[in-house]
Enzyme design. Structure first.
Site, mmCIF file in Angstrom:
data_model
loop_
_atom_site.group_PDB
_atom_site.id
_atom_site.type_symbol
_atom_site.label_atom_id
_atom_site.label_comp_id
_atom_site.label_asym_id
_atom_site.label_seq_id
_atom_site.Cartn_x
_atom_site.Cartn_y
_atom_site.Cartn_z
ATOM 1 N N ALA A 109 45.300 25.854 14.513
ATOM 2 C CA ALA A 109 44.954 25.021 13.363
ATOM 3 C C ALA A 109 45.394 25.739 12.094
ATOM 4 O O ALA A 109 45.740 26.922 12.108
ATOM 5 C CB ALA A 109 43.455 24.737 13.318
ATOM 6 N N LYS A 110 45.383 25.019 11.001
ATOM 7 C CA LYS A 110 45.653 25.618 9.688
ATOM 8 C C LYS A 110 45.099 24.691 8.631
ATOM 9 O O LYS A 110 45.026 23.474 8.824
ATOM 10 C CB LYS A 110 47.158 25.811 9.462
ATOM 11 C CG LYS A 110 47.483 26.851 8.413
ATOM 12 C CD LYS A 110 47.205 28.257 8.924
ATOM 13 C CE LYS A 110 47.601 29.313 7.914
ATOM 14 N NZ LYS A 110 47.463 30.658 8.491
ATOM 15 N N GLY A 111 44.724 25.267 7.493
ATOM 16 C CA GLY A 111 44.243 24.471 6.374
ATOM 17 C C GLY A 111 44.791 25.011 5.078
ATOM 18 O O GLY A 111 45.281 26.140 5.013
#
Length: 420
Positions: A109-111
């Site tokens: 994931a990444k934000g």
């Protein structure tokens, strides 16, 4: 190499090109390849912020979960004016491969929020973080998606995120984020874990090509979270760090920079620029110096078709995510440069994030020695796996690492089946 080479691919194009190479080598069918090329879930949110002067500014934030087949999603949160959805998608995909390569039970994931954190006060940063957390709250959690610090964020950011999430669910949840302060359930060794892993792999890579670590010369592009401590660990191992750079400048010294003094100077002034213990140099030159080891530890795409032919380092160890484009990879491989890919080289951070998550779930905290020993064992094992795969298939370390990771993720999909 089957990857499409263009004048300048973006990070998502690069990530998908690497995946396509691995898919072809592994002989995966088109359906599985298509499934791995797109995120499982993504959320884009408006993040309104009440500024200190009473005005309201709205920022755009993202959270992308690329794959969930091997466990909950895991990935950093980035505050940078350069953040966009495709960058976040690419970084989430690379995180999937990184977790699989290190055999950590996570998906990627990444934000990020498109904001320059240097333009905000501490109070504004806290309000921005809390509002962003509340907006993505439906898709995060200790068994869903566990954020961590990245560019522009730190342990304080994670403390705000943990508190916001905990307040929403009505009880304290230390495992919702990693990279927290020790007093809130953080892990010993987490702050420098990525750097420690980079230095460990760099030492192994130098030895692999027959260069003694003690006395080897190195340059570090990016003197932030990863580059600063990587330079320190390498210097402590006997490497001579002859140049470093950051967003505002660069310095060099043929005799070797005093990394402790440079770190103190950068902490005091905000940059390495003007450090009295070295000579100023154009930041781009740090990538092209005649050194044994180059550590690009800043952002994506700094090694590209326009400068790869001038890179003379014998070994490149990627401290940043995606610093080498496909075109640069081809040029460097043709010249015999050993490039250790990001999904291996900078995986120490996600490893110790995993350790922190395990400790939070057990409410039992390890010693720093425990953390360091487990980090060293897992990184060394992954290095050996990638070397063996590269020899077996006759491919680069990047292709070998990606093949290992993609194969593990594809196998998880196959074993779980497709619902409904």
């Amino acid at each position: 190499m089957t990857a499409l080479l263009t004048a300048q691919l973006g990070p998502l194009d690069e990530a998908r090109a690497q995946l396509a190479d691995a898919v072809e080598i592994l002989g995966l069918d088109e359906g599985v390849a298509a499934m791995l090329a797109v995120p499982r879930r993504e959320m884009t949110v408006a993040v309104p912020l009440r500024r200190d002067d009473g005005s309201i500014t709205t920022f755009i934030g993202h959270r992308v979960q690329h794959n969930l087949s091997r466990g909950p999603a895991k990935g950093g949160l980035r505050y940078s004016s350069a953040v966009d959805l495709d960058e976040v998608r690419a970084l989430a995909m690379w995180m999937t491969w990184k977790c699989a390569l290190l055999d950590v039970p996570y998906g990627g994931a990444k934000g990020g929020i498109a904001v320059d954190p240097r333009t905000l006060s501490d109070g504004e940063l806290e309000r921005l973080t809390r509002r962003y957390t509340s907006e993505i709250l439906p898709i995060i959690g200790p068994t869903r998606d566990i954020p961590a610090p990245d560019i522009g964020t730190d342990e304080r950011t994670m403390a705000w995120m943990m508190d916001t999430y905990s307040t929403a669910v009505g009880h304290t949840v230390p495992g919702v984020v990693t990279g927290k302060p020790l007093s809130l359930g953080g892990s010993r060794g987490r702050a420098s874990a990525t750097s420690a892993g980079v230095a460990l792999i760099a030492r192994a890579a130098l030895e692999h090509v027959g260069i003694p670590v003690r006395g080897a010369t190195a340059s570090v592009q990016g003197f932030g979270k990863v580059g600063r401590d990587a330079a320190r660990f390498l210097a402590e191992s006997g490497c001579r760090i002859v140049a470093v750079s950051d967003a505002d400048g660069a310095v060099t010294s043929a005799a070797g920079l005093d990394i402790a003094a440079l770190s103190a100077y950068a902490a005091r002034t905000g940059s390495v620029a003007g450090f009295p213990g070295g000579e100023p140099i154009e930041p781009a030159r740090v990538l092209e110096l005649d050194v044994d080891l180059l550590v690009p530890a800043a952002v994506e795409g700094v090694l590209h078709a326009g400068n790869a032919s001038r890179v003379t380092a014998r070994v490149i160890v990627e401290g940043a995510n995606g610093p080498t484009t496909s075109e640069a990879d081809a040029i460097l491989e043709a010249r015999g440069t050993l490039v250790v890919p990001d999904i291996l080289a900078n995986a120490g951070g996600v490893l110790v994030s995993y350790f922190e998550w395990v400790q939070a779930n057990q409410s039992y905290w390890w010693t720093e020695r425990d953390v360091q020993e487990r980090l060293g064992e897992r990184m060394t094992r992954a290095w050996g796996d990638v070397l063996d795969e590269a020899r077996r298939r006759g491919v680069s370390l990047r292709t070998a690492a990606t093949c290992l990771a993609v194969e593990r993720v594809a196998q998880a999909h196959k074993l779980r089946g497709l619902y409904p």
